[in-house]
Motif scaffolding. Sequence first.
Motif, PDB file in Angstrom:
ATOM      1  N   LYS A 565      49.443  31.827  39.250  1.00  0.00           N
ATOM      2  CA  LYS A 565      48.178  31.102  39.211  1.00  0.00           C
ATOM      3  C   LYS A 565      47.476  31.328  37.876  1.00  0.00           C
ATOM      4  CE  LYS A 565      47.387  31.302  44.209  1.00  0.00           C
ATOM      5  NZ  LYS A 565      46.454  31.719  45.291  1.00  0.00           N
ATOM      6  N   LYS A 566      46.477  30.528  37.629  1.00  0.00           N
ATOM      7  CA  LYS A 566      45.708  30.634  36.396  1.00  0.00           C
ATOM      8  C   LYS A 566      45.048  32.013  36.323  1.00  0.00           C
ATOM      9  CE  LYS A 566      42.063  28.338  33.752  1.00  0.00           C
ATOM     10  NZ  LYS A 566      41.094  27.212  33.727  1.00  0.00           N
ATOM     11  N   PRO A 567      45.258  32.747  35.218  1.00  0.00           N
ATOM     12  CA  PRO A 567      44.683  34.097  35.119  1.00  0.00           C
ATOM     13  C   PRO A 567      43.162  34.061  35.176  1.00  0.00           C
ATOM     14  CG  PRO A 567      46.336  33.727  33.413  1.00  0.00           C
ATOM     15  CD  PRO A 567      46.067  32.401  34.037  1.00  0.00           C
ATOM     16  N   GLN A 568      42.597  35.059  35.830  1.00  0.00           N
ATOM     17  CA  GLN A 568      41.152  35.154  35.903  1.00  0.00           C
ATOM     18  C   GLN A 568      40.607  35.824  34.646  1.00  0.00           C
ATOM     19  OE1 GLN A 568      40.104  37.192  39.499  1.00  0.00           O
ATOM     20  NE2 GLN A 568      40.610  35.451  40.814  1.00  0.00           N
ATOM     21  N   CYS A 569      39.435  35.393  34.243  1.00  0.00           N
ATOM     22  CA  CYS A 569      38.763  35.990  33.083  1.00  0.00           C
ATOM     23  C   CYS A 569      37.951  37.181  33.570  1.00  0.00           C
ATOM     24  CB  CYS A 569      37.875  34.947  32.405  1.00  0.00           C
ATOM     25  SG  CYS A 569      36.935  35.593  31.020  1.00  0.00           S
TER      26      CYS A 569
END
Length: 627
Positions: A565-569
């Motif tokens: 999944k899209k990495p979290q900031c």
Amino acid sequence: MDSRTFLICLIFIEISTCKIVLPMINDFVEHYNKTQIVLGFVCRKNDALELVKHFSKKLHQVKAVSVDTRELPYPIPPTYVTFVLDGQCSGAKHLLLRADAERLFATPFKWIVSYDYSYDVADLIENFTELNLLVDSDVTVAIMENRETFSLQKIYKRHVNGSMLVENIGNWTKRHGFVDNGYEKIIYKRRRDLKKTILNSCIVITNNDSLNHLTDKRDIHIDSIAKVNYVLVEHLSDTVNAVLNYSVRGTWGYKNNESKWSGMIGELTRNEADIGGTALFLTSDRIEIIDYIAMTTPTRSKFIFRQPKLSYVANVFTLPFDGLVWASTCALLLIMAMVLYVVVKWEWKKKKYVEIANESNDIEIPNSWVEVTFTTVAVLCQQGSSSIPFSIPGRITLIFLLVSLMFLYTSYSANIVALLQSSSNSIQTLQDILHSRLDVGVDNTVFNHFYFPNATEPVRRALYLQKVAPPGQKPKFYSIDEGIRRMREGLFAFHVETGPGYKFVSETFQEHEKCGLQEIQFLQVPDPWLAIQKNSSYKKMLKVGLRLLQEIGIQGREVGLIYTKKPQCLSRGSSFISVGLVDCYPAAVVLAGGLGAAVMVLLLEIYVNHRLKYYSRKWRRNKRIRQ
């Protein structure tokens, strides 16, 4: 007409048996309780009258058609249609073959074929061996055991080349009517155990080494969609108890110049494969030739890029204040400069009449609007003032100007620091990418090589021709690792499948670099779906099997193991970003403009000085001549 129309097609040869056959058919049909129309195929004209007389009592419409008709009518809508045939009719077998050719044994059609007591099931099965009575068919054979009893069996095959199977569903008697033995009414539930029937499945592999890692979760960024769907199709085969025979293709399939399909779609259209083992995009030209049964892989290919720094797309030196604040600041400077000029002018005028001692030994502001302007600008830039007024009103005015501009300067500087560390969200569409300074690259996959050159929408076409494959340059198709590396360096948008792309992002990007990732979709297609042959007899049971895998969590688990999944900031603002020359471009322009203006004024002064000296010498020379 009601959408739940139930159509009955009756074919008789001996009307003498109608007294027992017609009540049996009537009771069997009423068991479904959905009859509205009767369409009868009769062998003789005299049979039509008896047919209409019997069924018109309860049904809305009755129509009789000759069994020798050249064209079999295809009911519209086809839902809840039942054909009834006297199997002893001389044209019965020919009629069944014609019906098979027109796929009238497939769902949702139903058939009742009746025989007298001179036949048994084993002998009758031979009449149906050549027919494709597959798992979705609903064919009931009614055999007369005596003048008052029929035994009812359903027959079908698990595969085209399989043997005929018999299901005993009950019997009918003149006294008790239709009596079933408690059989499962839903066909796919009753027949979903395929008893290790071999089904052909085609998978798409773009890297041959992926065949060695379909289940071990290695190199999950390579052929990700194939690996996910391979495991799901294996689970699906377990739900229906089938054995899969795989074939491998290097492409999903596209139409060539001869309008023939290649790859996996080609195998499905030629009936070489029963199941497409790798999900593919749902497009309008494919819907006509294959059936989509479930969305198994929630992933899409998109442009992924790091949002450019705000200074790359805007002048950050004008952003700290909005228009009203800038206008108020300019008005403040103008008013304070005018007040200061009036005070300075009053001071110098007062000096002519009153002798005032300068006890501070500070340089007084000269009586000139130019000096007042320079003092105001110096205060605005927090450079202080080399001269000050000597009167109390003048000093109060200067102090007020210093304090007010100090607060403005503090707010301005704080905003500038924040803006220089900020990223821009100005790129939101493909058109923004086209007109931005971003370079563009595309993942080197089969479908990207097909969809990008064949894009017809104006913006997408221009994006491909201007950024992906500019004239005279090599098309910018890169491997995933190369594209992600360029994306990390900045000002680069990479079109890649999001799952594998984010895997590389998670492994190679630092935490602060994962902030500000932006996605823009290029391909105008939904998430990939699993496909099967058009009008496949396994469609219902496979759809239900895939829905079961989704509901119990197997699909989500397999997708989660392959797709990242899209990495979290998690560290926004915790790192320091160096300021480059591009960030200081507006300030550099101002400096360069000032230096250029200074040089031009210097040259102008030199020129004017030379001209003045020239005219002065010329005037003196002419004066001496006149004397």
